[in-house]
Scaffold this active site. Sequence first.
Site, mmCIF file in Angstrom:
data_model
loop_
_atom_site.group_PDB
_atom_site.id
_atom_site.type_symbol
_atom_site.label_atom_id
_atom_site.label_comp_id
_atom_site.label_asym_id
_atom_site.label_seq_id
_atom_site.Cartn_x
_atom_site.Cartn_y
_atom_site.Cartn_z
ATOM 1 N N ARG A 187 0.848 -1.214 0.000
ATOM 2 C CA ARG A 187 0.000 0.000 0.000
ATOM 3 C C ARG A 187 0.868 1.243 0.000
ATOM 4 N NH1 ARG A 187 -4.970 -1.172 2.976
ATOM 5 N NH2 ARG A 187 -5.746 -3.129 2.086
ATOM 6 N N CYS A 248 -0.969 6.737 8.413
ATOM 7 C CA CYS A 248 -1.379 5.421 7.931
ATOM 8 C C CYS A 248 -2.488 5.633 6.903
ATOM 9 C CB CYS A 248 -1.829 4.523 9.088
ATOM 10 S SG CYS A 248 -3.144 5.228 10.113
ATOM 11 N N LYS A 250 -6.050 5.812 7.873
ATOM 12 C CA LYS A 250 -7.088 6.655 8.467
ATOM 13 C C LYS A 250 -6.815 7.021 9.921
ATOM 14 C CE LYS A 250 -9.946 2.465 8.951
ATOM 15 N NZ LYS A 250 -11.215 1.825 8.582
ATOM 16 N N GLY A 251 -5.530 7.038 10.303
ATOM 17 C CA GLY A 251 -5.170 7.512 11.634
ATOM 18 C C GLY A 251 -5.285 6.486 12.737
ATOM 19 N N THR A 253 -3.682 2.752 12.671
ATOM 20 C CA THR A 253 -2.441 2.009 12.937
ATOM 21 C C THR A 253 -1.240 2.932 13.123
ATOM 22 O OG1 THR A 253 -1.943 1.618 10.582
ATOM 23 C CG2 THR A 253 -3.281 -0.039 11.726
ATOM 24 N N SER A 275 -4.477 11.269 7.698
ATOM 25 C CA SER A 275 -3.628 10.265 7.056
ATOM 26 C C SER A 275 -3.863 10.165 5.542
ATOM 27 C CB SER A 275 -3.783 8.923 7.767
ATOM 28 O OG SER A 275 -3.036 8.924 8.986
#
Length: 297
Positions: A187, A248, A250-251, A253, A275
């Site tokens: 990713r 990351c 969406k905040g 991990t 993120s």
Amino acid sequence: MAPQVLGRALVTAKWLSEAVRAGRVGPSLRVLDASWYPPQERNARQEFRERHIPGASFFDIEECRDQASPYDFMLPSESHFADYVGRLGVGNDTHVVVYDGDELGTFYAPRAWWMFRAFGHKEVSVLNGGFKNWVKEGHPVTAEVSQPAPAVYKARLNTILLKTFEEMMQNVGSLRFQVVDSRPEGRFRGTELDQGNGGLESGHIPGAVNIPFQSFLTETGHEKSIEEIQQIFREKKVDLSKPLTATCRKGVTACHIALAAYLCGKRDVAVYDGSWSEWFHRAPPRYKVSELKRNKA
């Protein structure tokens, strides 16, 4: 690892089990299940109703967020957070222990840990190994739902622990702080499709370093030792003596990066709340690095 390390960022299942059995869960110690799963896979609230750590309450990350934001889990306002955790019986002096039921051992709990810290909470810990290991080790579970007495909570956002889109944009040119991205390598590099919604392509912010969050977890789902964590940062040439921001998708991990660094003594890691979800939709194309695009060119 001793549960008292660094303001108890982690507590062991043994420590918490003893506290539960001694009847210490109450105004001075609250336990929160911060599980979240994709709705098509598991139902976190339903699983909480079926079994949880005795005395625990359910911390609903869907409710405790900025519901007006187009991005998934942005921080709520100070008053929203204060009202929400106050209803869970959490006061400013409460020691909060957060956990989740993910198969990895820990997934969403560090996000809740970081949220509490971002709003100025002093005593908050992640249950090392999560609910998976709690059950595996034979500690007590219950379906009984507790009704904690509401508490008064005053939240004050610590902006040092939070980065905005504008600050991240400025940093691309100034490089005032290091950026670590906790998503899987594919990713990050842009070679693996993002399975989420919102038409999100993969890639990363210019200058970011990739440390997938699972790097910090053992095979059993516990946090690795401080020595191992320090070595991971060293191998990626991340200097814990200098400013650091985690990002990351969406905040969530990203908060594993903040927790890992905290265990090494670095307490001021910021999280880019929006993120990649926000960056992809708002940043100009030249600020979205993807190997897939380069290979096509």
